[in-house]
Design a protein around this motif. Structure first.
Motif, PDB file in Angstrom:
ATOM      1  N   GLY A 247      23.338  59.772  15.397  1.00  7.44           N
ATOM      2  CA  GLY A 247      24.109  58.856  15.451  1.00  7.44           C
ATOM      3  C   GLY A 247      24.661  58.286  13.780  1.00  7.44           C
ATOM      4  N   LYS A 248      23.829  59.051  13.005  1.00 10.69           N
ATOM      5  CA  LYS A 248      24.010  58.689  11.498  1.00 10.69           C
ATOM      6  C   LYS A 248      25.145  59.371  10.851  1.00 10.69           C
ATOM      7  CE  LYS A 248      19.583  56.513  10.831  1.00 10.69           C
ATOM      8  NZ  LYS A 248      18.201  56.804   9.893  1.00 10.69           N
ATOM      9  N   SER A 249      26.028  59.048  10.127  1.00 10.56           N
ATOM     10  CA  SER A 249      26.997  59.858   9.377  1.00 10.56           C
ATOM     11  C   SER A 249      26.558  60.334   8.082  1.00 10.56           C
ATOM     12  CB  SER A 249      28.207  59.086   9.070  1.00 10.56           C
ATOM     13  OG  SER A 249      28.559  58.520  10.497  1.00 10.56           O
ATOM     14  N   ARG A 250      26.769  61.651   7.820  1.00  7.10           N
ATOM     15  CA  ARG A 250      26.663  62.169   6.476  1.00  7.10           C
ATOM     16  C   ARG A 250      27.682  63.111   5.930  1.00  7.10           C
ATOM     17  NH1 ARG A 250      22.164  62.385   9.877  1.00  7.10           N
ATOM     18  NH2 ARG A 250      20.344  61.918   9.016  1.00  7.10           N
ATOM     19  N   PHE A 251      27.605  63.387   4.765  1.00  5.04           N
ATOM     20  CA  PHE A 251      28.615  64.209   4.186  1.00  5.04           C
ATOM     21  C   PHE A 251      28.078  65.718   4.594  1.00  5.04           C
ATOM     22  CE2 PHE A 251      30.668  61.375   0.902  1.00  5.04           C
ATOM     23  CZ  PHE A 251      31.789  61.540   1.518  1.00  5.04           C
ATOM     24  N   VAL A 252      29.036  66.408   5.266  1.00  4.14           N
ATOM     25  CA  VAL A 252      28.561  68.068   5.508  1.00  4.14           C
ATOM     26  C   VAL A 252      29.517  68.925   4.913  1.00  4.14           C
ATOM     27  CG1 VAL A 252      27.472  67.185   7.618  1.00  4.14           C
ATOM     28  CG2 VAL A 252      29.852  68.078   7.733  1.00  4.14           C
ATOM     29  N   ARG A 253      29.081  70.192   4.545  1.00  2.00           N
ATOM     30  CA  ARG A 253      30.341  70.887   4.120  1.00  2.00           C
ATOM     31  C   ARG A 253      30.628  71.846   4.979  1.00  2.00           C
ATOM     32  NH1 ARG A 253      25.012  73.465   0.781  1.00  2.00           N
ATOM     33  NH2 ARG A 253      24.348  73.006   2.974  1.00  2.00           N
ATOM     34  N   ALA A 254      31.960  71.806   4.969  1.00  2.00           N
ATOM     35  CA  ALA A 254      32.575  72.365   6.003  1.00  2.00           C
ATOM     36  C   ALA A 254      32.706  73.961   5.855  1.00  2.00           C
ATOM     37  CB  ALA A 254      34.267  72.218   5.848  1.00  2.00           C
ATOM     38  N   CYS A 255      32.409  74.513   4.823  1.00  2.00           N
ATOM     39  CA  CYS A 255      32.173  76.053   4.900  1.00  2.00           C
ATOM     40  C   CYS A 255      30.898  76.483   5.546  1.00  2.00           C
ATOM     41  CB  CYS A 255      32.305  76.515   3.516  1.00  2.00           C
ATOM     42  SG  CYS A 255      30.744  75.855   2.199  1.00  2.00           S
ATOM     43  N   VAL A 256      29.830  76.042   5.306  1.00  2.00           N
ATOM     44  CA  VAL A 256      28.528  76.145   5.962  1.00  2.00           C
ATOM     45  C   VAL A 256      28.030  75.484   7.318  1.00  2.00           C
ATOM     46  CG1 VAL A 256      27.782  77.298   3.782  1.00  2.00           C
ATOM     47  CG2 VAL A 256      27.174  74.916   4.257  1.00  2.00           C
ATOM     48  N   ASP A 257      28.354  74.306   7.116  1.00  7.40           N
ATOM     49  CA  ASP A 257      28.020  73.614   8.492  1.00  7.40           C
ATOM     50  C   ASP A 257      29.260  73.529   9.560  1.00  7.40           C
ATOM     51  OD1 ASP A 257      25.788  72.280   7.349  1.00  7.40           O
ATOM     52  OD2 ASP A 257      26.980  71.137   6.049  1.00  7.40           O
ATOM     53  N   GLY A 258      30.558  73.927   8.996  1.00  7.11           N
ATOM     54  CA  GLY A 258      31.814  74.045   9.905  1.00  7.11           C
ATOM     55  C   GLY A 258      32.139  75.639   9.640  1.00  7.11           C
ATOM     56  N   PRO A 259      33.450  75.857   9.521  1.00  7.27           N
ATOM     57  CA  PRO A 259      34.440  74.918   9.565  1.00  7.27           C
ATOM     58  C   PRO A 259      34.781  74.282  11.267  1.00  7.27           C
ATOM     59  CG  PRO A 259      35.477  77.122   9.690  1.00  7.27           C
ATOM     60  CD  PRO A 259      33.928  77.364   9.490  1.00  7.27           C
ATOM     61  N   VAL A 260      33.951  74.743  12.309  1.00  2.00           N
ATOM     62  CA  VAL A 260      33.978  74.181  13.664  1.00  2.00           C
ATOM     63  C   VAL A 260      33.251  73.169  13.833  1.00  2.00           C
ATOM     64  CG1 VAL A 260      33.887  74.970  15.785  1.00  2.00           C
ATOM     65  CG2 VAL A 260      34.528  76.709  14.389  1.00  2.00           C
ATOM     66  N   PHE A 261      33.896  71.964  14.317  1.00  3.94           N
ATOM     67  CA  PHE A 261      33.085  70.747  14.435  1.00  3.94           C
ATOM     68  C   PHE A 261      33.639  70.295  15.938  1.00  3.94           C
ATOM     69  CE2 PHE A 261      32.951  70.941   9.874  1.00  3.94           C
ATOM     70  CZ  PHE A 261      31.795  70.544   9.679  1.00  3.94           C
ATOM     71  N   ASP A 262      32.664  69.392  16.451  1.00  7.69           N
ATOM     72  CA  ASP A 262      33.015  68.749  17.741  1.00  7.69           C
ATOM     73  C   ASP A 262      34.078  67.643  17.093  1.00  7.69           C
ATOM     74  OD1 ASP A 262      33.136  66.647  19.648  1.00  7.69           O
ATOM     75  OD2 ASP A 262      31.386  67.471  20.562  1.00  7.69           O
ATOM     76  N   ALA A 263      35.052  67.492  17.740  1.00  7.88           N
ATOM     77  CA  ALA A 263      36.178  66.692  17.114  1.00  7.88           C
ATOM     78  C   ALA A 263      35.734  65.094  16.979  1.00  7.88           C
ATOM     79  CB  ALA A 263      37.467  66.815  17.847  1.00  7.88           C
ATOM     80  N   GLN A 264      35.005  64.830  18.057  1.00 11.98           N
ATOM     81  CA  GLN A 264      34.285  63.524  18.303  1.00 11.98           C
ATOM     82  C   GLN A 264      33.598  63.050  17.099  1.00 11.98           C
ATOM     83  OE1 GLN A 264      33.224  62.239  22.157  1.00 11.98           O
ATOM     84  NE2 GLN A 264      34.574  63.741  23.199  1.00 11.98           N
ATOM     85  N   THR A 265      32.870  63.987  16.518  1.00 12.14           N
ATOM     86  CA  THR A 265      31.849  63.756  15.409  1.00 12.14           C
ATOM     87  C   THR A 265      32.597  63.560  14.100  1.00 12.14           C
ATOM     88  OG1 THR A 265      31.488  65.958  14.968  1.00 12.14           O
ATOM     89  CG2 THR A 265      30.223  65.328  16.765  1.00 12.14           C
ATOM     90  N   VAL A 266      33.695  64.038  13.739  1.00  8.98           N
ATOM     91  CA  VAL A 266      34.375  64.111  12.570  1.00  8.98           C
ATOM     92  C   VAL A 266      34.987  62.603  12.443  1.00  8.98           C
ATOM     93  CG1 VAL A 266      36.344  64.991  11.155  1.00  8.98           C
ATOM     94  CG2 VAL A 266      34.879  66.431  12.647  1.00  8.98           C
ATOM     95  N   ARG A 267      34.478  61.791  11.302  1.00  6.04           N
ATOM     96  CA  ARG A 267      35.183  60.651  10.929  1.00  6.04           C
ATOM     97  C   ARG A 267      36.521  60.879  10.109  1.00  6.04           C
ATOM     98  NH1 ARG A 267      30.493  56.349   9.172  1.00  6.04           N
ATOM     99  NH2 ARG A 267      32.297  55.562   8.510  1.00  6.04           N
ATOM    100  N   TRP A 268      37.397  61.030  11.019  1.00  6.77           N
ATOM    101  CA  TRP A 268      38.820  61.556  10.381  1.00  6.77           C
ATOM    102  C   TRP A 268      39.502  60.558   9.578  1.00  6.77           C
ATOM    103  CZ3 TRP A 268      39.909  66.430  11.584  1.00  6.77           C
ATOM    104  CH2 TRP A 268      39.244  66.779  12.747  1.00  6.77           C
TER     105      TRP A 268
END
Length: 287
Positions: A247-268
């Motif tokens: 439930g906590k938000s963090r900066f993640v790196r799109a290149c290694v933690d993504g580029p695919v994410f569950d859309a609901q988890t991204v703080r657009w």
């Protein structure tokens, strides 16, 4: 053979025009062997003596794993600036410095599940091999492809050959239906009783697709288009705020933690900012 990322000199096998884009096929057997839909490559641009030191990231639109012949992979390039301008001028026989396969692939459903694949412009590229994987697993698939105009669409014919049903939208009405992909998406979800949406394209489109899927009570897996200079998580140019399982938000790196994410988890709405409730934000606030 290892399926992890490798750096190699890859010969350009062919370059094909696709609307406003160029589709490259390069000889890269080690990358082809480890490929899964959603992976990307990071390509050096400008040549050995160039001042353009940052790589450019491109989603893979397909791969032919090596057997008796050298394996190839494909990616699509849109000309945006000096780096991509240099790249689209490459010819068959030229050699590119490439790192891949990089990133996390699209997660597949645990069993057959009707899926809608939504592509914006050349963001449709990684959805083509994804459709093949979903179909092979028994999942019904439909495409919704959109772009500003007809020349910026990508993958329509390939998608039709695979799944038959493709809905096309363009901002100016020059192809398909005039409007946005999100205008057409609700009807497609309802008609096929979709259980999951996959999307790749501009960030605003991904946010809108994610919000629409959430209202429909289904998941959306999105491949984000953040700038990725290194592709291996070192340079930190591609960070974005994402909510974790805790439930906590963090900066993640799109290149290694993504580029695919569950859309609901991204703080657009917080992309490009430093939200005060991010883990570690207090320590970064003075910098």
């Amino acid at each position: 053979m290892s399926t992890g990322p490798v750096q190699l000199k890859a010969e350009v096998f062919s370059v094909a025009k696709a609307g406003e884009y160029r589709q490259f096929t390069i000889v890269a057997p080690q990358i082809a062997t480890g490929f899964q839909p959603g992976h990307f490559v990071a390509v050096a641009v400008g040549g050995e003596n160039s001042a353009m030191g940052l790589r450019r990231a491109f989603a893979l639109s397909g791969a032919t794993p090596s057997d008796a012949y050298a394996g190839t992979v494909q990616f699509v390039v849109a000309e945006h600036g000096p780096g991509t301008r240099w790249l689209v001028q490459r010819k068959p026989g030229d050699v590119l410095d490439v790192v891949g396969p990089l990133g996390t692939p699209f997660p597949l459903p645990s069993g057959p599940a009707p899926a809608v694949l939504v592509g914006g412009g050349y963001g449709a590229a990684p959805l083509l091999p994804l459709a093949q994987a979903l179909l092979a697993a028994g999942s019904p698939v439909e495409f919704v492809l959109g772009a500003a105009n007809a020349s910026r669409l990508y993958g329509e014919l390939a998608a039709k050959r695979m799944v038959g049903s493709v809905t096309v939208t363009t901002d100016d009405g020059s192809a398909g239906v005039r409007g946005l992909v999100t205008d057409a998406l609700p009807d497609v979800i309802e008609r096929m009783e979709a259980q999951i949406v996959y999307a790749c394209g501009p960030m605003r489109m991904l946010q809108a697709v994610g919000e629409l899927a959430q209202r429909r009570g289904i998941r959306a897996q999105v491949a984000v288009e953040e700038s990725m200079a290194c592709g291996i998580g070192v340079c930190m140019t591609c960070v974005l705020p994402v909510r974790g399982d805790d439930g906590k938000s963090r900066f993640v790196r799109a290149c290694v933690d993504g580029p695919v994410f569950d859309a609901q988890t991204v703080r657009w709405n917080d992309i490009g900012a430093l939200p005060p409730d991010l883990v570690g934000a207090d320590a970064m606030g003075g910098h």
